[in-house]
Design an enzyme around this catalytic site. Structure first.
Site, PDB file in Angstrom:
ATOM      1  N   ASP A 113       0.995  -1.191  -0.018  1.00 32.65           N
ATOM      2  CA  ASP A 113      -0.037   0.147  -0.155  1.00 32.65           C
ATOM      3  C   ASP A 113       0.780   1.421   0.113  1.00 32.65           C
ATOM      4  O   ASP A 113       0.823   2.169   0.904  1.00 32.65           O
ATOM      5  CB  ASP A 113      -1.081  -0.094   1.336  1.00 32.65           C
ATOM      6  CG  ASP A 113      -0.152   0.304   2.436  1.00 32.65           C
ATOM      7  OD1 ASP A 113      -0.794   0.393   3.693  1.00 32.65           O
ATOM      8  OD2 ASP A 113       0.965  -0.363   2.608  1.00 32.65           O
ATOM      9  N   ASP A 149       6.831   1.409   2.174  1.00 26.06           N
ATOM     10  CA  ASP A 149       6.522   0.560   1.022  1.00 26.06           C
ATOM     11  C   ASP A 149       7.265   0.668  -0.223  1.00 26.06           C
ATOM     12  O   ASP A 149       7.912  -0.221  -0.766  1.00 26.06           O
ATOM     13  CB  ASP A 149       5.075   0.390   0.575  1.00 26.06           C
ATOM     14  CG  ASP A 149       3.870   0.230   1.710  1.00 26.06           C
ATOM     15  OD1 ASP A 149       3.747   1.101   2.529  1.00 26.06           O
ATOM     16  OD2 ASP A 149       3.407  -0.754   1.782  1.00 26.06           O
ATOM     17  N   GLN A 194       5.712  11.736  10.759  1.00 22.25           N
ATOM     18  CA  GLN A 194       6.000  11.011  12.030  1.00 22.25           C
ATOM     19  C   GLN A 194       6.121  11.724  13.385  1.00 22.25           C
ATOM     20  O   GLN A 194       5.551  11.383  14.377  1.00 22.25           O
ATOM     21  CB  GLN A 194       7.263  10.008  11.813  1.00 22.25           C
ATOM     22  CG  GLN A 194       6.862   8.952  10.760  1.00 22.25           C
ATOM     23  CD  GLN A 194       6.069   7.675  11.123  1.00 22.25           C
ATOM     24  OE1 GLN A 194       5.795   7.605  12.186  1.00 22.25           O
ATOM     25  NE2 GLN A 194       5.934   6.849  10.259  1.00 22.25           N
ATOM     26  N   HIS A 210       9.479   0.644   8.208  1.00 20.33           N
ATOM     27  CA  HIS A 210       8.924  -0.756   8.472  1.00 20.33           C
ATOM     28  C   HIS A 210       9.095  -1.740   7.415  1.00 20.33           C
ATOM     29  O   HIS A 210       9.593  -2.939   7.336  1.00 20.33           O
ATOM     30  CB  HIS A 210       7.260  -0.489   8.784  1.00 20.33           C
ATOM     31  CG  HIS A 210       6.852   0.414   9.875  1.00 20.33           C
ATOM     32  ND1 HIS A 210       6.736   0.094  11.027  1.00 20.33           N
ATOM     33  CD2 HIS A 210       6.459   1.618   9.861  1.00 20.33           C
ATOM     34  CE1 HIS A 210       6.328   1.083  11.837  1.00 20.33           C
ATOM     35  NE2 HIS A 210       6.225   2.072  11.057  1.00 20.33           N
ATOM     36  N   ASP A 211       8.436  -1.468   6.303  1.00 21.06           N
ATOM     37  CA  ASP A 211       8.189  -2.299   5.002  1.00 21.06           C
ATOM     38  C   ASP A 211       9.270  -3.086   4.422  1.00 21.06           C
ATOM     39  O   ASP A 211       9.312  -4.484   4.182  1.00 21.06           O
ATOM     40  CB  ASP A 211       7.218  -1.818   4.390  1.00 21.06           C
ATOM     41  CG  ASP A 211       5.969  -1.551   4.828  1.00 21.06           C
ATOM     42  OD1 ASP A 211       5.249  -0.681   4.015  1.00 21.06           O
ATOM     43  OD2 ASP A 211       5.443  -2.287   5.704  1.00 21.06           O
TER      44      ASP A 211
HETATM   45  O1  RIB Z   1       2.026   0.089  10.960  1.00 23.18           O
HETATM   46  C1  RIB Z   1       2.978   0.301  10.095  1.00 23.18           C
HETATM   47  C2  RIB Z   1       2.609  -0.357   8.466  1.00 23.18           C
HETATM   48  O2  RIB Z   1       1.452   0.444   8.258  1.00 23.18           O
HETATM   49  C3  RIB Z   1       3.408  -0.056   7.398  1.00 23.18           C
HETATM   50  O3  RIB Z   1       3.228  -0.995   6.431  1.00 23.18           O
HETATM   51  C4  RIB Z   1       3.007   1.134   6.700  1.00 23.18           C
HETATM   52  O4  RIB Z   1       3.395   1.300   5.387  1.00 23.18           O
HETATM   53  C5  RIB Z   1       1.595   1.346   6.916  1.00 23.18           C
HETATM   54  O5  RIB Z   1       0.928   0.522   5.901  1.00 23.18           O
HETATM   55 CA    CA Z   2       2.629  -0.632   4.050  1.00 23.47          CA
END
Ligand code: RIB
Ligand code: CA
Length: 306
Positions: A11, A16, A227, A239-240
């Site tokens: 997403d 991502d 953030q 994160h991704d």
């Molecule tokens: O909580 C973090 C996740 O939520 C990550 O994948 C960020 O891109 C959102 O989709």
């Molecule tokens: Ca994501």
């Protein structure tokens, strides 16, 4: 070396974007397809972002399969406060041909998995499309070597005290995945909140004079501001890409076998990933990360994106 075939459901979404970059540029992977999911932004926006990214990463051969506009059961929710109105605020892409996969994500995943044994399924957003594909044709499970997902937490969430965003948006889909019987690896907040795009990381990325470096710096400057403003974090957690790093260099993480269930109630606990060390173990959960090794993997692939 035989490349591992993967498909990525995503997403985009600032973080991502770099999961997609690593999937495109890793010499250990064969990125066989990308599908978009509703999450950080609406399906139209995440699909457009995914199309822009694969073209920017010189993979115009990949035709993004558009995902479900809404979760399996619940109302859609987006995260514009972090990812902006476009879902990728901070960077303007060249104009690419808007040509999508003729299949929607559910049919695309069923088709590509049925035709590729030992494929690895990666999700970096809500797991709606994978959940729908499993509901449509449970036989795909025999061809999935492993599911690697970003989501959940063994402790607190990031949207509610209980829930992380990807799971909270579609807990029913996550529940289907956790009960699929397929080997699963979970990259949750326990590790992703430790890979923060600090000023030191950004300054190192500024030395990378490629289009991948430029994209990283421009997107992360916006990601970090949002953030800080919204979550009060020192810097944004990247994160991704942890999902892709987990495949190409699993030793960057420390893994623990756990029993993971998803709370699908309609309470304050909705979307919690309930993680226990008891049997039966259904998920390998990343519990620690070598932060420097993680950034080495990110920078190595930014260098390759020319
Ligand atoms: O909580 C973090 C996740 O939520 C990550 O994948 C960020 O891109 C959102 O989709
Ligand atoms: Ca994501």
């Amino acid at each position: 070396m035989v490349k591992q075939k993967i498909i990525l459901d995503s997403d985009p979404g600032h973080d991502d974007a770099f999961a997609i970059l690593l999937a495109c540029y890793s010499d250990k992977l064969d990125l066989a397809g990308v599908s978009s999911c509703s999450g950080n932004q609406t399906i139209e926006k995440t699909s457009k972002n995914a199309l822009n990214l694969v073209n920017y990463f010189n993979r115009s051969d990949i035709k993004v399969a558009k995902g479900s506009p809404r979760p399996i059961k619940r109302e859609p929710r987006i995260c514009a406060e972090i990812h902006g109105e476009s879902g990728l605020d901070g960077f303007t892409f060249p104009k690419y041909k808007e040509e999508y996969n003729e299949k929607n994500a559910t049919d695309f995943l069923v088709d590509i998995i049925n035709n590729n044994k030992d494929i690895v399924m990666v999700t970096t957003g809500p797991m709606t499309n994978l959940g729908l594909a499993i509901l449509k044709d449970r036989n795909i499970l025999k061809n999935i070597k492993e599911i690697v997902f970003m989501g959940g937490s063994t402790k607190e969430g990031n949207v509610t005290p209980a829930a992380e965003f990807n799971i909270l948006v579609d807990p029913e889909a996550a529940d289907i995945v956790m009960n699929s019987g397929v080997p699963i690896r979970m990259l949750g907040l326990d590790v992703t909140r430790k890979v923060l795009v600090t000023d030191e990381v950004l300054n190192r990325a500024r030395q990378i004079k490629t289009k991948g470096g430029e994209l990283f710096v421009k997107l992360m400057e916006v990601f970090n501001k949002n953030q800080r403003d919204y979550f009060g974090l020192e810097a944004g957690p990247l994160h991704d890409p942890a999902t892709i790093v987990a495949i190409i260099n699993p030793d960057v993480f420390t893994w623990q076998d756990m029993n993971v269930k998803v709370d699908t109630s309609d309470t304050d606990e909705t979307g919690r990933t309930i993680c226990a060390s008891k049997e039966p173990h259904n998920v390998k959960v990343a519990i620690e990360v070598n932060v420097e090794a993680y950034w080495q993997e990110i920078f190595k692939h930014l260098e390759k994106c020319i």
